[in-house]
Every structure is written in structure tokens, then in C-alpha cells.
Design a protein around this motif. Structure first.
Motif, PDB file in Angstrom:
ATOM      1  N   ASP A 230      -0.480 -11.341 -19.837  1.00 34.62           N
ATOM      2  CA  ASP A 230       0.867 -10.212 -20.329  1.00 34.62           C
ATOM      3  C   ASP A 230       0.983  -9.459 -19.334  1.00 34.62           C
ATOM      4  N   VAL A 231       2.042  -9.123 -18.236  1.00 32.01           N
ATOM      5  CA  VAL A 231       1.780  -8.337 -17.144  1.00 32.01           C
ATOM      6  C   VAL A 231       3.047  -7.896 -16.893  1.00 32.01           C
ATOM      7  N   ARG A 232       2.840  -6.252 -16.346  1.00 29.06           N
ATOM      8  CA  ARG A 232       3.586  -5.903 -15.301  1.00 29.06           C
ATOM      9  C   ARG A 232       3.352  -5.794 -13.436  1.00 29.06           C
ATOM     10  N   GLU A 233       4.926  -7.043 -13.173  1.00 28.20           N
ATOM     11  CA  GLU A 233       4.157  -6.904 -11.438  1.00 28.20           C
ATOM     12  C   GLU A 233       4.695  -6.090 -11.079  1.00 28.20           C
ATOM     13  N   ILE A 234       3.953  -5.381 -10.218  1.00 33.03           N
ATOM     14  CA  ILE A 234       3.369  -4.285  -8.906  1.00 33.03           C
ATOM     15  C   ILE A 234       3.133  -4.712  -7.220  1.00 33.03           C
ATOM     16  N   GLY A 250       6.833  -0.634  -5.916  1.00 31.25           N
ATOM     17  CA  GLY A 250       7.398  -1.495  -6.345  1.00 31.25           C
ATOM     18  C   GLY A 250       7.716  -1.959  -7.315  1.00 31.25           C
ATOM     19  N   GLU A 251       8.199  -2.813  -8.345  1.00 30.93           N
ATOM     20  CA  GLU A 251       8.034  -3.412  -9.342  1.00 30.93           C
ATOM     21  C   GLU A 251       8.847  -4.529  -9.708  1.00 30.93           C
ATOM     22  N   TYR A 252       9.301  -5.591 -10.036  1.00 31.77           N
ATOM     23  CA  TYR A 252       9.758  -7.157 -10.695  1.00 31.77           C
ATOM     24  C   TYR A 252       9.792  -6.596 -11.925  1.00 31.77           C
ATOM     25  N   VAL A 253      11.232  -6.402 -12.470  1.00 36.94           N
ATOM     26  CA  VAL A 253      10.985  -5.424 -13.538  1.00 36.94           C
ATOM     27  C   VAL A 253      12.285  -7.023 -14.153  1.00 36.94           C
ATOM     28  N   VAL A 254      11.616  -7.921 -15.693  1.00 36.82           N
ATOM     29  CA  VAL A 254      12.447  -8.443 -16.252  1.00 36.82           C
ATOM     30  C   VAL A 254      13.528  -7.833 -17.017  1.00 36.82           C
ATOM     31  N   LEU A 255      14.793  -8.358 -16.773  1.00 31.69           N
ATOM     32  CA  LEU A 255      15.674  -7.935 -17.762  1.00 31.69           C
ATOM     33  C   LEU A 255      16.199  -9.070 -18.455  1.00 31.69           C
ATOM     34  N   ALA A 307       1.764  -6.097   5.974  1.00 33.40           N
ATOM     35  CA  ALA A 307       1.459  -7.875   4.861  1.00 33.40           C
ATOM     36  C   ALA A 307       2.054  -6.668   3.441  1.00 33.40           C
ATOM     37  N   ARG A 308       2.442  -7.201   2.557  1.00 31.71           N
ATOM     38  CA  ARG A 308       3.002  -6.748   1.062  1.00 31.71           C
ATOM     39  C   ARG A 308       1.386  -7.434   0.256  1.00 31.71           C
ATOM     40  N   VAL A 309       0.909  -6.379  -0.752  1.00 29.29           N
ATOM     41  CA  VAL A 309       0.406  -6.847  -1.374  1.00 29.29           C
ATOM     42  C   VAL A 309       0.764  -7.359  -2.878  1.00 29.29           C
ATOM     43  N   ASP A 310       0.694  -8.341  -3.988  1.00 27.24           N
ATOM     44  CA  ASP A 310       1.084  -7.954  -4.985  1.00 27.24           C
ATOM     45  C   ASP A 310       0.128  -8.282  -6.115  1.00 27.24           C
ATOM     46  N   PHE A 311       0.256  -6.942  -7.298  1.00 27.49           N
ATOM     47  CA  PHE A 311      -0.822  -6.659  -8.335  1.00 27.49           C
ATOM     48  C   PHE A 311       0.112  -7.014  -9.886  1.00 27.49           C
ATOM     49  N   PHE A 312      -1.364  -7.554 -10.800  1.00 24.65           N
ATOM     50  CA  PHE A 312      -0.359  -7.196 -12.021  1.00 24.65           C
ATOM     51  C   PHE A 312      -0.997  -6.279 -12.315  1.00 24.65           C
ATOM     52  N   LEU A 313      -0.810  -5.726 -13.525  1.00 24.89           N
ATOM     53  CA  LEU A 313      -1.185  -4.382 -13.936  1.00 24.89           C
ATOM     54  C   LEU A 313      -0.999  -4.997 -15.515  1.00 24.89           C
ATOM     55  N   GLU A 319      -5.148  -2.800 -17.653  1.00 21.65           N
ATOM     56  CA  GLU A 319      -6.576  -2.895 -15.299  1.00 21.65           C
ATOM     57  C   GLU A 319      -5.456  -3.586 -14.912  1.00 21.65           C
ATOM     58  N   LEU A 320      -5.520  -3.176 -13.424  1.00 19.64           N
ATOM     59  CA  LEU A 320      -5.069  -3.036 -12.662  1.00 19.64           C
ATOM     60  C   LEU A 320      -5.897  -4.834 -11.552  1.00 19.64           C
TER      61      LEU A 320
END
Length: 375
Positions: A230-234, A250-255, A307-313, A319-320
Motif C-alpha cells: 500500500d504505497v504512494r507512487e513518487i 512528482g506523484e501519481y494520485v489515484v482519483l 533518467a526517471r527514478v520511480d519510488f514507493f512511499l 519507508e521510501l
């Protein structure tokens, strides 16, 4: 001083062909016509390299400019070069024509473009090119190699396992049991060597896992299974060579909860289920951590250019975690990479100028190595 001649390579044989066309169109529209002359070089889905006149027609809503160097449709294209010269050859029934290229911008996503293959061709031809080199591109494409490098430099990643397609085809019950024991449900099943979430499936039980593994096996011989958290995608954009800089994240926010995860349609289909927010609404301390980790990931694969680096928060622990790195991120009108740099004060035309400067800078640096070897 004349205009810099930019060979823009786009299209390609990968499943991200259409995304590449959209990225190429955005780049052409944003490049300063006073500084650059664009030579479009499209690669068809069947692998044919197309001459400029035919390449223009592949671009979405693109008009064909009046270019005397454009070739008849029957012509083919070949990249050539040596230590002192580089160019593009049109081979046609009416003779051979050569055009010099100052730099190549390979706006290719996925296999046969982002995996080190086109980069190897350009290295052999001694042509400056935008983006990561052979090693970084290959490691950035292969999720197994990528995760191994991240782990080696101490970057935090989620739990995962991988196996070959042959194992799934010959020992399916063993593979299923291993996933259930080591990862559990829910989980994500991914081809190891694709981008834009192509072939990615979320599995919630044994039946959906079997279907997901069969789907992933259609795309690659190597399959990755990751825990679903269960994460936020940064995301964070990186720019540079020896001294990379990171953008505001930036962040993908689920609407709309119908979007279970960011698949290809959600990223590029403009469904309205998700929104990309820049800058991401996170604390300043976390922004710095994201930027530092993004640059560490970039260096871990020996990145160059962009490059683009994708994270899970993680929502439960804050935890990142690093998800993955993309060495030729989308440059379309809905892509996160240019949006993050715009939010950081660098607009798209300026960003493209910088990418071309970095390509020429890196080429000059490699030329120093060749000179030293010659002596």
C-alpha cells in the motif's frame, strides 16, 4: 555557425512504439528551430529504418515540411561513422546520399531502443547521442540486473524474486509454491525487460497468478514477481553526467479506485482515473531524501544524460523504496519527466538544450580516452 543537425530516431519494434511517436512529436515541436535542424529517422514496427519524408508521416498530426534532403519512400537508411565523421546514408535506386549528423536523439522506449542496442550501434558509429550508454541502458531495462545494482549500493527495494520462462513452462507448480511462500498475495508479475507497465499484472490469488505469469511470459524469458504494498507512487527526474541533478519529485494520485495500478492505459490513455501532481505534496526533508536516492540510483547503473527514478512511499511505515529507473522516460505531453523539470524551473525547450549539451559533452570526454589510447 550553422544549425546543429539532430537525428531524431523514434518508433521502433517495442510495445511502446506509439509512446515513442508521441515523444518524438513533442521533442520536434519544442526544439528551437533557430538552433537545430531535425532529421527524422523513424523505425517501423517491422524494424525497417525509414527516410525523412516517410518518417514525418509517422508522427501524430505532423505536417511534412518542405525539406530538400527528404528521400523517396523506397529509400532505406543506414547510420555510418568513424573517428572523424558521422552521418546518415540514404540508399536508393537513384543513388546514395549522405547527410552529416551532429548528434542523435534516440527517442525510443522499451526493447531495441532503451536496452543498449541502439546505443551500441551509435557507439560503433562514433556519433554523439542523448541519454545513457550501453551498460546503463541495459541494466536500466533489465529489472533483475537493476535491482541487483541497487541492492549492491544499499538502496532499499521491495521483496521480489525472479525466474526464467522455461521454469514456469516446465515446473509451474514449483514456481507457484515458491511465489506463495516467498512473496504471497497480492503481488505484481512483470516481464523483466519492458517499460510503461506493458505486460504487468496484479495477482490476488492462485488463479490470477497463473494468468499473470502466462501473460508476462509472452513478453520476456525472464519474469519478476514483487510484493504489492500500500504505497504512494513518487517519481523524480535526473539530469546530468558526472554530477547529476535531481528535480522536484512528482506523484501519481489515484482519483478513481478503478485504477488498481498505473498500467499502460492509465499512464498514456488519459482516462481521468489518475493525476500526476508536481511538485509532490511531501515534506522538504523527504524531498531531499528522494533527490539523493535518485542520484544514487543513477550513479549505480552508471547513468548519463537523463533518467526517471520511480519510488514507493509506504503508507504504513513511511519507508521510501526504489521501484525502478527508466533511462529514456516518456517525453510526451502527459509525461512526468518534463513536468517535474518544469516545476523545478527548467522548461521543455531548455531541458532539450541541456540534454543535447550533455550528449556532446560526454562524447568529447570519450574522445579524450580514445586519444590517450592512441598514444
Amino acid at each position: 555557425m550553422g544549425k546543429l543537425r539532430v537525428g531524431l530516431i523514434f518508433g521502433g519494434r517495442s510495445g511502446e512504439h506509439e509512446v515513442s511517436l508521441r515523444s518524438a512529436r513533442a521533442v520536434i515541436q519544442a526544439l528551437d528551430g533557430e538552433r537545430y535542424e531535425v532529421i527524422p529517422i523513424a523505425i517501423a514496427k517491422d524494424g525497417r529504418w525509414l527516410p525523412p519524408a516517410e518518417s514525418w508521416r509517422m508522427l501524430p498530426s505532423a505536417s511534412i515540411p518542405s525539406t530538400p534532403h527528404s528521400s523517396p519512400e523506397r529509400d532505406a537508411v543506414t547510420i555510418i561513422g568513424d573517428l572523424n565523421w558521422q552521418g546518415l546514408v540514404h540508399l536508393g535506386e537513384d543513388g546514395t546520399r549522405v547527410e552529416r549528423l551532429d548528434v542523435v536523439f534516440p527517442v525510443l522506449h522499451g526493447t531495441y531502443g532503451e536496452d543498449g542496442t541502439i546505443q551500441g550501434l551509435l557507439e560503433m558509429a562514433n556519433i554523439p547521442y542523448v541519454g545513457c550508454g550501453v551498460l546503463a541502458s541495459a541494466c536500466g531495462m533489465d529489472k533483475v540486473a537493476m535491482k541487483s545494482l541497487f541492492r549492491a549500493v544499499g538502496l532499499p527495494i521491495c521483496r521480489y524474486l525472479w525466474f526464467l520462462r522455461a521454469e514456469w513452462e516446465t515446473k509451474p507448480s514449483e514456481v507457484i509454491k515458491r511465489i506463495e511462500h516467498e512473496i504471497g498475495f497480492p503481488c505484481f508479475v512483470k516481464p523483466a525487460n519492458l517499460g510503461s507497465s506493458v505486460g504487468v499484472t496484479r495477482a490476488t490469488d492462485r488463479a490470477s497468478l497463473e494468468a499473470a505469469l502466462t501473460e508476462a511470459a509472452l513478453y520476456d524469458r525472464k519474469i519478476v514477481v514483487e510484493e504489492a504494498l500500500d504505497v504512494r507512487e513518487i517519481e523524480c527526474a535526473v539530469l546530468g553526467n558526472e554530477d547529476p541533478q535531481a528535480s522536484l519529485p512528482g506523484e501519481y494520485v489515484v482519483l478513481d479506485r478503478r485504477a488498481e495500478f498505473l498500467d499502460y492505459t492509465e499512464k498514456y490513455g488519459q482516462t481521468g482515473h489518475v493525476e500526476f501532481v508536481t511538485p509532490a505534496p511531501v515534506a522538504a526533508e523527504l524531498v531531499r531524501e528522494i533527490q539523493q536516492m535518485a542520484c544514487r540510483a543513477f550513479r549505480a547503473i552508471d547513468g548519463a544524460g537523463l533518467a526517471r527514478v520511480d519510488f514507493f512511499l509506504r503508507r504504513d511505515t513511511d519507508e521510501l523504496l526504489i521501484n525502478e529507473i527508466n533511462t529514456m522516460p516518456g517525453l510526451t505531453d502527459v509525461s512526468g519527466y518534463p513536468k517535474m523539470w518544469a516545476a523545478s524551473g527548467l522548461d521543455f525547450p531548455q531541458l532539450l538544450d541541456r540534454l543535447i549539451e550533455l550528449a556532446l559533452e560526454r562524447h568529447r570526454d570519450k574522445a579524450r580516452n580514445r586519444t590517450s589510447l592512441a598514444h
